[in-house]
Design a protein around this motif. Sequence first.
Motif: not given
Length: 373
Positions: A216-224
Amino acid sequence: MKRRTCLYALLATLCFLLTGCLGAPRTETIILNDAEQQPSGEEASPFTVRTIYSVLDGQGEGIYPIGWIDANALLAFTPEYPSRSRLDRVNEPYTARQKLSEVGVFTYPQNSLVLSPDRRNVAYISVSGNVMQLNLHSLGDSGNTLIETTKSKQILNVRMSWSSNGRFLFYTIDNEVEKATQLSVYDTTEGNARRYSLPLVQQNEFTSSIYISDDGEDAAIVKRSGQDSVLELGELRGKEFISQYRHSISSEDWIEWIHQDQIAFVGTDGALYAYDQRNDALSVLLNDIGRFRLSSDRKLIVYTQGGDSVYAASIYGNNVLNMKQIYKGIIPYQMVWSPDNSKLLIISSKLNQQGNLKEYTAPKSQSLVIEFK
């Protein structure tokens, strides 16, 4: 006579030596060539197809397989407007439904319902009037927990995902006043949520998909922005998402955590990449693929080439082995490994950007289960 005596003595000596040899342990080294070590033909592949099932064939429209409840049963969703919708268990051979529970009314499940990887909970969006709510439904006791309700000037989006261990639910809220996206992490163990701010740099930029690590400490985000999608990998620190790595990504916007420090994604060039944030290493696993999905233990992969050709393979480190075509005929929208890796669910329907259900022409059924030998 003397010569005969010598001959008898020689024979006795040989017998004594042979007896001693037979009584002692013996070690042999046998060298086989490659052809003898590896079985040939179908026996050499761990992905030989035994049976292909059509899921709920002839049961009517509007029934959507979601994933696996266990190694031999699927979870399916059926909207029943205007009453409450239902969740069903679909046992092998996947021809009939068994009602499990009811949930609040919501739209098509592709973007508004997600089954946790541990198969314990379903997160879904319900709508009551102009109010949208995010709910957690337990498959064990059919209990419901209200996680989030929309507020003034906020829109609760249907972008949700689970951590691979099923502990954390990751979702977004758009704030129209602050022109920013709020990232929320709901901890099913602690029963609370943490919130982080994600500024949107460009005017027409929006968050299309989100993924969170097992801790729960790292994240991957996809922006369009327009037709372009960019992956950002970073930390959830304090009250912000701190981006640390960027890479262009295919229009599917799909990411998988291989382990706590490594992610897999398909770039705009059709290559399947693995990025390890521990040493900033980017590796190419496969080329010229469309969609991909990893098994829950991260040992197997299924991927598409040419749209409707489906392949399965093994993963060992950054190597993809035992590649084999297992199906050709429909364009998969979703692919899900069974918990024991013995079966694969293929779903061939998707939502377009207008929110209308788009159905590909498929033989007999839009959903299939492939069972391996």
